[in-house]
Enzyme design. Structure first.
Site, PDB file in Angstrom:
ATOM      1  N   ASN A  44      49.835  42.435  14.509  1.00 18.02           N
ATOM      2  CA  ASN A  44      49.756  41.547  13.346  1.00 18.02           C
ATOM      3  C   ASN A  44      48.367  40.928  13.267  1.00 18.02           C
ATOM      4  O   ASN A  44      47.718  40.658  14.278  1.00 18.02           O
ATOM      5  CB  ASN A  44      50.869  40.484  13.339  1.00 18.02           C
ATOM      6  CG  ASN A  44      51.032  39.716  14.635  1.00 18.02           C
ATOM      7  OD1 ASN A  44      50.667  40.177  15.703  1.00 18.02           O
ATOM      8  ND2 ASN A  44      51.598  38.535  14.535  1.00 18.02           N
ATOM      9  N   ILE A  45      47.930  40.746  12.025  1.00 21.36           N
ATOM     10  CA  ILE A  45      46.583  40.233  11.761  1.00 21.36           C
ATOM     11  C   ILE A  45      46.712  39.095  10.756  1.00 21.36           C
ATOM     12  O   ILE A  45      47.054  39.334   9.590  1.00 21.36           O
ATOM     13  CB  ILE A  45      45.681  41.355  11.199  1.00 21.36           C
ATOM     14  CG1 ILE A  45      45.649  42.561  12.159  1.00 21.36           C
ATOM     15  CG2 ILE A  45      44.264  40.818  10.948  1.00 21.36           C
ATOM     16  CD1 ILE A  45      45.003  43.815  11.589  1.00 21.36           C
ATOM     17  N   GLU A  46      46.486  37.882  11.236  1.00 20.13           N
ATOM     18  CA  GLU A  46      46.708  36.707  10.378  1.00 20.13           C
ATOM     19  C   GLU A  46      45.442  36.314   9.627  1.00 20.13           C
ATOM     20  O   GLU A  46      44.357  36.859   9.849  1.00 20.13           O
ATOM     21  CB  GLU A  46      47.237  35.553  11.236  1.00 20.13           C
ATOM     22  CG  GLU A  46      48.587  35.920  11.849  1.00 20.13           C
ATOM     23  CD  GLU A  46      49.254  34.791  12.611  1.00 20.13           C
ATOM     24  OE1 GLU A  46      48.579  33.819  12.978  1.00 20.13           O
ATOM     25  OE2 GLU A  46      50.479  34.917  12.834  1.00 20.13           O
ATOM     26  N   CYS A  55      51.667  42.234   8.930  1.00 24.51           N
ATOM     27  CA  CYS A  55      52.532  42.404  10.104  1.00 24.51           C
ATOM     28  C   CYS A  55      52.115  43.630  10.914  1.00 24.51           C
ATOM     29  O   CYS A  55      51.505  44.566  10.383  1.00 24.51           O
ATOM     30  CB  CYS A  55      53.983  42.595   9.677  1.00 24.51           C
ATOM     31  SG  CYS A  55      54.776  41.123   9.018  1.00 24.51           S
ATOM     32  N   GLU A  57      53.937  46.083  12.043  1.00 21.08           N
ATOM     33  CA  GLU A  57      54.550  47.332  11.558  1.00 21.08           C
ATOM     34  C   GLU A  57      53.723  47.933  10.422  1.00 21.08           C
ATOM     35  O   GLU A  57      53.459  49.121  10.372  1.00 21.08           O
ATOM     36  CB  GLU A  57      55.967  47.075  11.023  1.00 21.08           C
ATOM     37  CG  GLU A  57      56.931  46.508  12.030  1.00 21.08           C
ATOM     38  CD  GLU A  57      56.963  44.999  12.031  1.00 21.08           C
ATOM     39  OE1 GLU A  57      55.878  44.362  12.020  1.00 21.08           O
ATOM     40  OE2 GLU A  57      58.053  44.444  12.048  1.00 21.08           O
ATOM     41  N   CYS A  88      60.396  42.317   9.470  1.00 23.07           N
ATOM     42  CA  CYS A  88      60.644  41.418   8.337  1.00 23.07           C
ATOM     43  C   CYS A  88      61.039  42.238   7.106  1.00 23.07           C
ATOM     44  O   CYS A  88      60.940  43.477   7.091  1.00 23.07           O
ATOM     45  CB  CYS A  88      59.411  40.565   8.052  1.00 23.07           C
ATOM     46  SG  CYS A  88      58.124  41.415   7.117  1.00 23.07           S
ATOM     47  N   CYS A  91      58.328  44.524   5.608  1.00 18.57           N
ATOM     48  CA  CYS A  91      58.098  45.723   6.427  1.00 18.57           C
ATOM     49  C   CYS A  91      59.241  46.723   6.281  1.00 18.57           C
ATOM     50  O   CYS A  91      59.017  47.936   6.253  1.00 18.57           O
ATOM     51  CB  CYS A  91      57.885  45.351   7.882  1.00 18.57           C
ATOM     52  SG  CYS A  91      56.281  44.547   8.150  1.00 18.57           S
TER      53      CYS A  91
HETATM   54  N1  THU Z   1      55.323  39.393  12.188  1.00 12.64           N
HETATM   55  C1  THU Z   1      55.127  40.729  12.427  1.00 12.64           C
HETATM   56  O1  THU Z   1      54.010  41.169  12.697  1.00 12.64           O
HETATM   57  N2  THU Z   1      56.201  41.548  12.348  1.00 12.64           N
HETATM   58  C2  THU Z   1      57.487  41.126  12.160  1.00 12.64           C
HETATM   59  O2  THU Z   1      58.380  41.922  12.110  1.00 12.64           O
HETATM   60  C3  THU Z   1      57.769  39.692  12.060  1.00 12.64           C
HETATM   61  C4  THU Z   1      56.581  38.837  11.798  1.00 12.64           C
HETATM   62  C5  THU Z   1      54.188  38.481  12.329  1.00 12.64           C
HETATM   63  C6  THU Z   1      53.652  37.898  11.065  1.00 12.64           C
HETATM   64  C7  THU Z   1      52.971  36.651  11.595  1.00 12.64           C
HETATM   65  O3  THU Z   1      51.673  36.979  12.043  1.00 12.64           O
HETATM   66  C8  THU Z   1      53.792  36.253  12.806  1.00 12.64           C
HETATM   67  O4  THU Z   1      54.544  37.405  13.148  1.00 12.64           O
HETATM   68  C9  THU Z   1      54.727  35.086  12.568  1.00 12.64           C
HETATM   69  O5  THU Z   1      55.483  35.279  11.450  1.00 12.64           O
END
Ligand code: THU
Length: 134
Positions: A44-46, A55, A57, A88, A91
């Protein structure tokens, strides 16, 4: 004993190390197995503008599709909690775009502890390309 998804699981676990999560501090790693046996992983890259976050995935899937792969055959995922992390809703919708049959979704706690769900079980009654006859 060697398992069918050992390599996929390992790649998802390794990808989690690269998670860029200054806001949530919640690291996620994912890996997709594609139709030709290749594996693509992602984290994941915020972003300071939270909605721009990607996310793990989708990072893995977009890497694969952007390199010419067409179809996901299995997806593995690991979060940062004691229990399994589920993909999520966004995804799940993206996964549905790139499958032509039901796939295994491997939810990982650690390399020796994972569960396998069918995608149809976690994303029933979806709207997807089949509804547009695609
Ligand atoms: N996140 C994912 O990368 N995949 C998921 O299936 C659930 C959520 C990440 C998004 C965000 O960076 C962090 O988790 C918290 O929501």
């Amino acid at each position: 004993m060697k398992g069918e998804y050992d390599k996929l699981i390992e790649e998802a676990i390794n990808a989690r190390e690269f998670a860029y999560v200054p806001y949530s501090n919640f690291k996620v790693g994912a890996a997709v197995l594609m139709e030709d046996g290749s594996i693509y992983s992602g984290c994941n890259i915020e972003n300071a503008s939270f909605g721009a976050t990607n996310c793990a995935e989708r990072t893995a899937i977009f890497k694969a599709i952007s390199e010419g792969k067409k179809e996901i055959k299995a997806l593995a995922e690991i979060g940062d909690i004691e229990t399994y992390t589920m993909p999520c809703g966004i995804c799940r919708q993206v996964i549905s775009e790139f499958i032509s049959e039901d796939i295994d979704v491997i939810l990982i706690k650690n390399k020796n502890d994972f569960v396998i769900k069918k995608f149809s079980e976690i994303f029933p009654l979806s709207f997807s390309k089949k509804d547009l006859n695609k």
